[in-house]
Design a protein around this motif. Structure first.
Motif, PDB file in Angstrom:
ATOM      1  N   ARG A  30       0.863  -1.191   0.000  1.00 56.49           N
ATOM      2  CA  ARG A  30       0.000   0.000   0.000  1.00 56.49           C
ATOM      3  C   ARG A  30       0.892   1.231   0.000  1.00 56.49           C
ATOM      4  O   ARG A  30       1.943   1.237   0.629  1.00 56.49           O
ATOM      5  CB  ARG A  30      -0.890   0.034   1.244  1.00 56.49           C
ATOM      6  CG  ARG A  30      -1.666  -1.210   1.454  1.00 56.49           C
ATOM      7  CD  ARG A  30      -3.147  -1.222   1.465  1.00 56.49           C
ATOM      8  NE  ARG A  30      -3.900  -0.067   1.833  1.00 56.49           N
ATOM      9  CZ  ARG A  30      -4.878   0.399   1.072  1.00 56.49           C
ATOM     10  NH1 ARG A  30      -5.149  -0.136  -0.089  1.00 56.49           N
ATOM     11  NH2 ARG A  30      -5.586   1.416   1.478  1.00 56.49           N
ATOM     12  N   ASP A  34      -1.982   6.006   1.133  1.00 54.57           N
ATOM     13  CA  ASP A  34      -3.139   5.152   1.433  1.00 54.57           C
ATOM     14  C   ASP A  34      -3.077   4.578   2.835  1.00 54.57           C
ATOM     15  O   ASP A  34      -4.106   4.446   3.503  1.00 54.57           O
ATOM     16  CB  ASP A  34      -3.280   4.035   0.397  1.00 54.57           C
ATOM     17  CG  ASP A  34      -3.973   4.507  -0.872  1.00 54.57           C
ATOM     18  OD1 ASP A  34      -4.771   5.465  -0.805  1.00 54.57           O
ATOM     19  OD2 ASP A  34      -3.717   3.910  -1.937  1.00 54.57           O
ATOM     20  N   ARG A  35      -1.877   4.253   3.308  1.00 54.97           N
ATOM     21  CA  ARG A  35      -1.754   3.734   4.681  1.00 54.97           C
ATOM     22  C   ARG A  35      -2.192   4.799   5.689  1.00 54.97           C
ATOM     23  O   ARG A  35      -2.866   4.498   6.674  1.00 54.97           O
ATOM     24  CB  ARG A  35      -0.332   3.263   4.946  1.00 54.97           C
ATOM     25  CG  ARG A  35       0.033   2.015   4.124  1.00 54.97           C
ATOM     26  CD  ARG A  35       1.461   1.597   4.345  1.00 54.97           C
ATOM     27  NE  ARG A  35       1.660   1.061   5.681  1.00 54.97           N
ATOM     28  CZ  ARG A  35       1.404  -0.196   6.038  1.00 54.97           C
ATOM     29  NH1 ARG A  35       0.937  -1.057   5.153  1.00 54.97           N
ATOM     30  NH2 ARG A  35       1.622  -0.590   7.269  1.00 54.97           N
ATOM     31  N   ASP A  38      -5.934   5.141   5.508  1.00 53.43           N
ATOM     32  CA  ASP A  38      -6.575   4.018   6.198  1.00 53.43           C
ATOM     33  C   ASP A  38      -6.759   4.313   7.687  1.00 53.43           C
ATOM     34  O   ASP A  38      -7.760   3.925   8.286  1.00 53.43           O
ATOM     35  CB  ASP A  38      -5.746   2.741   6.052  1.00 53.43           C
ATOM     36  CG  ASP A  38      -5.748   2.169   4.641  1.00 53.43           C
ATOM     37  OD1 ASP A  38      -6.580   2.585   3.804  1.00 53.43           O
ATOM     38  OD2 ASP A  38      -4.882   1.306   4.372  1.00 53.43           O
ATOM     39  N   ALA A  41      -9.887   6.438   8.128  1.00 50.98           N
ATOM     40  CA  ALA A  41     -10.991   6.044   7.246  1.00 50.98           C
ATOM     41  C   ALA A  41     -12.345   6.450   7.804  1.00 50.98           C
ATOM     42  O   ALA A  41     -13.289   6.693   7.043  1.00 50.98           O
ATOM     43  CB  ALA A  41     -10.953   4.536   7.009  1.00 50.98           C
ATOM     44  N   THR A  55      -5.862   7.592  -5.089  1.00 48.61           N
ATOM     45  CA  THR A  55      -5.953   7.035  -3.737  1.00 48.61           C
ATOM     46  C   THR A  55      -7.017   5.937  -3.723  1.00 48.61           C
ATOM     47  O   THR A  55      -7.916   5.915  -4.565  1.00 48.61           O
ATOM     48  CB  THR A  55      -6.313   8.109  -2.690  1.00 48.61           C
ATOM     49  OG1 THR A  55      -7.549   8.731  -3.068  1.00 48.61           O
ATOM     50  CG2 THR A  55      -5.221   9.167  -2.574  1.00 48.61           C
ATOM     51  N   ARG A  57      -9.284   5.545  -1.522  1.00 47.90           N
ATOM     52  CA  ARG A  57     -10.566   6.006  -0.992  1.00 47.90           C
ATOM     53  C   ARG A  57     -10.815   7.429  -1.464  1.00 47.90           C
ATOM     54  O   ARG A  57      -9.870   8.167  -1.750  1.00 47.90           O
ATOM     55  CB  ARG A  57     -10.632   5.888   0.523  1.00 47.90           C
ATOM     56  CG  ARG A  57      -9.736   6.774   1.312  1.00 47.90           C
ATOM     57  CD  ARG A  57      -9.838   6.511   2.821  1.00 47.90           C
ATOM     58  NE  ARG A  57      -9.328   5.211   3.171  1.00 47.90           N
ATOM     59  CZ  ARG A  57     -10.083   4.166   3.545  1.00 47.90           C
ATOM     60  NH1 ARG A  57     -11.368   4.258   3.629  1.00 47.90           N
ATOM     61  NH2 ARG A  57      -9.539   3.011   3.832  1.00 47.90           N
ATOM     62  N   THR A 100      -2.574   3.529  12.621  1.00 49.37           N
ATOM     63  CA  THR A 100      -3.741   2.666  12.446  1.00 49.37           C
ATOM     64  C   THR A 100      -4.972   3.391  12.986  1.00 49.37           C
ATOM     65  O   THR A 100      -4.829   4.399  13.710  1.00 49.37           O
ATOM     66  CB  THR A 100      -3.571   1.337  13.219  1.00 49.37           C
ATOM     67  OG1 THR A 100      -3.585   1.637  14.624  1.00 49.37           O
ATOM     68  CG2 THR A 100      -2.290   0.606  12.838  1.00 49.37           C
TER      69      THR A 100
END
Length: 190
Positions: A30, A34-35, A38, A41, A55, A57, A100
């Motif tokens: 990824r 994008d990470r 994420d 999100a 991207t 999303r 995360t």
């Protein structure tokens, strides 16, 4: 509208990486951008400040004025794209490969537990505040913005807001600025 909005700063020249578009570099399949996306999100809206890229999303794109004006100019541009009713905003650099949703949840929980706090930022293992990994009350950020943001240090504007400190877990606070950072972020890439 979600519990929080997000502004991801995705400009910069990546000089220490030879000028490549580092946010498109893959980490475990990824891109760096994008990470980071994420991790936020659940944000609505999700604003990315920098050149348009593909991207995984949907995001709202904007650019700082002037182009290359630095992170504070990027933050100002991102805030301008948020609706006025946005109360909390995650502010992230786009080059943090180990963030995360749990990271963002811990920051949100810290801010929620301290209604008087303007923000909460991650601190690395050396207890240095990571100004571009935090959640903030949008009103406090808007009030702190100086009239002229060009090439002013982000820390000089955010530090007086005295954010809460949330210790990073493992490599959460790491970013990718150099080839060595890239190797550490994705040891399988060698």
């Amino acid at each position: 509208m979600a519990e929080f909005a997000a502004v991801v700063l995705a400009g910069g020249r990546a000089r220490r990486l030879g000028g490549v578009d580092k946010l498109l570099l893959p980490i475990a399949g990824r891109t760096l951008l994008d990470r980071t996306l994420d991790a936020v999100a659940a944000a609505d809206p999700l604003v990315v400040v920098g050149p348009r890229r593909t991207t995984a999303r949907p995001v709202r794109w904007t650019a700082e004025d002037p182009p290359g004006g630095g992170p504070l100019a990027g933050l100002q541009a991102g805030l301008a794209r948020l609706p006025l009713e946005a109360r909390v905003v995650a502010v992230l650099a786009g080059d943090h490969p180990h963030l995360t949703p749990a990271t963002i949840t811990r920051l949100l929980d810290a801010l929620r537990a301290a209604p008087e706090a303007a923000g909460a930022v991650l601190s690395d293992s050396g207890e240095r505040l990571q100004w571009l990994v935090g959640v903030w009350r949008a009103g406090a950020l808007r009030e702190a913005m100086p009239a002229d943001v060009r090439n002013r240090p982000l820390r000089a504007v955010l530090a007086p807001l005295a954010p809460l400190t949330v210790p990073a877990i493992e490599a959460e606070a790491s970013d990718v600025d150099t080839p060595e950072d890239l190797r550490r972020a994705d040891p399988t890439s060698e």
